[in-house]
Design a protein around this motif. Structure first.
Motif, PDB file in Angstrom:
ATOM      1  N   VAL A  32      39.876  41.025  20.548  1.00  0.00           N
ATOM      2  CA  VAL A  32      39.894  41.771  19.280  1.00  0.00           C
ATOM      3  C   VAL A  32      41.137  42.646  19.249  1.00  0.00           C
ATOM      4  O   VAL A  32      41.875  42.661  18.260  1.00  0.00           O
ATOM      5  CB  VAL A  32      38.613  42.631  19.103  1.00  0.00           C
ATOM      6  N   SER A  33      41.392  43.347  20.338  1.00  0.00           N
ATOM      7  CA  SER A  33      42.577  44.193  20.427  1.00  0.00           C
ATOM      8  C   SER A  33      43.852  43.367  20.267  1.00  0.00           C
ATOM      9  O   SER A  33      44.777  43.757  19.539  1.00  0.00           O
ATOM     10  CB  SER A  33      42.591  44.933  21.766  1.00  0.00           C
ATOM     11  N   LYS A  34      43.905  42.227  20.924  1.00  0.00           N
ATOM     12  CA  LYS A  34      45.086  41.368  20.831  1.00  0.00           C
ATOM     13  C   LYS A  34      45.297  40.866  19.410  1.00  0.00           C
ATOM     14  O   LYS A  34      46.437  40.808  18.932  1.00  0.00           O
ATOM     15  CB  LYS A  34      44.968  40.194  21.800  1.00  0.00           C
ATOM     16  N   LEU A  35      44.230  40.503  18.727  1.00  0.00           N
ATOM     17  CA  LEU A  35      44.356  40.062  17.335  1.00  0.00           C
ATOM     18  C   LEU A  35      44.889  41.188  16.457  1.00  0.00           C
ATOM     19  O   LEU A  35      45.766  40.980  15.614  1.00  0.00           O
ATOM     20  CB  LEU A  35      43.007  39.564  16.796  1.00  0.00           C
ATOM     21  N   GLU A  36      44.357  42.398  16.666  1.00  0.00           N
ATOM     22  CA  GLU A  36      44.773  43.540  15.852  1.00  0.00           C
ATOM     23  C   GLU A  36      46.196  43.989  16.152  1.00  0.00           C
ATOM     24  O   GLU A  36      46.811  44.685  15.335  1.00  0.00           O
ATOM     25  CB  GLU A  36      43.798  44.702  16.045  1.00  0.00           C
ATOM     26  N   ASN A  37      46.709  43.605  17.303  1.00  0.00           N
ATOM     27  CA  ASN A  37      48.073  43.972  17.681  1.00  0.00           C
ATOM     28  C   ASN A  37      49.033  42.788  17.625  1.00  0.00           C
ATOM     29  O   ASN A  37      50.134  42.849  18.176  1.00  0.00           O
ATOM     30  CB  ASN A  37      48.075  44.611  19.075  1.00  0.00           C
TER      31      ASN A  37
END
Length: 105
Positions: A32-37
């Motif tokens: 999720v963090s990787k997608l948002e970044n």
């Protein structure tokens, strides 16, 4: 097009933590963090699911119509009601639009 910031705004608007979003998406919190970044490639099916889980179909329609999704994400609650009315209208005018987008994307 980078969607990370839009995904984050959609999640915030839905009052979900990264952990809650991960559970709903059946992915890790790290992803999720990787997608948002913008560190992980966003697949069309993930975008559609993200929109469903955050009730952000308006964002998906905005992208499809060439409208900057960031503008939609920053709209206040009263304007969101108006946007929802517009979405209802568009959905009634073009039945199956969301399904069609799923096929196209």
């Amino acid at each position: 097009m980078e969607f990370g910031g839009v995904l984050r705004k959609m999640r915030f608007r839905a009052h979900l933590s990264q952990e809650q979003m991960a559970e709903r998406m059946f992915i890790s919190r790290s992803n999720v963090s990787k997608l948002e970044n913008n560190k992980l490639e966003l697949k069309a099916r993930d975008l559609i699911r993200w929109c469903k889980e955050t009730n952000g179909q308006d964002m998906l329609i905005a992208v499809t119509c060439g409208i900057d999704p960031a503008m939609i994400a920053d709209i206040g609650p009263n304007a969101i009601d108006g946007m929802n009315n517009l979405i209802d209208l568009l959905t009634n005018i073009t039945p199956g639009l969301i399904n069609l987008l799923g096929v196209i994307l």
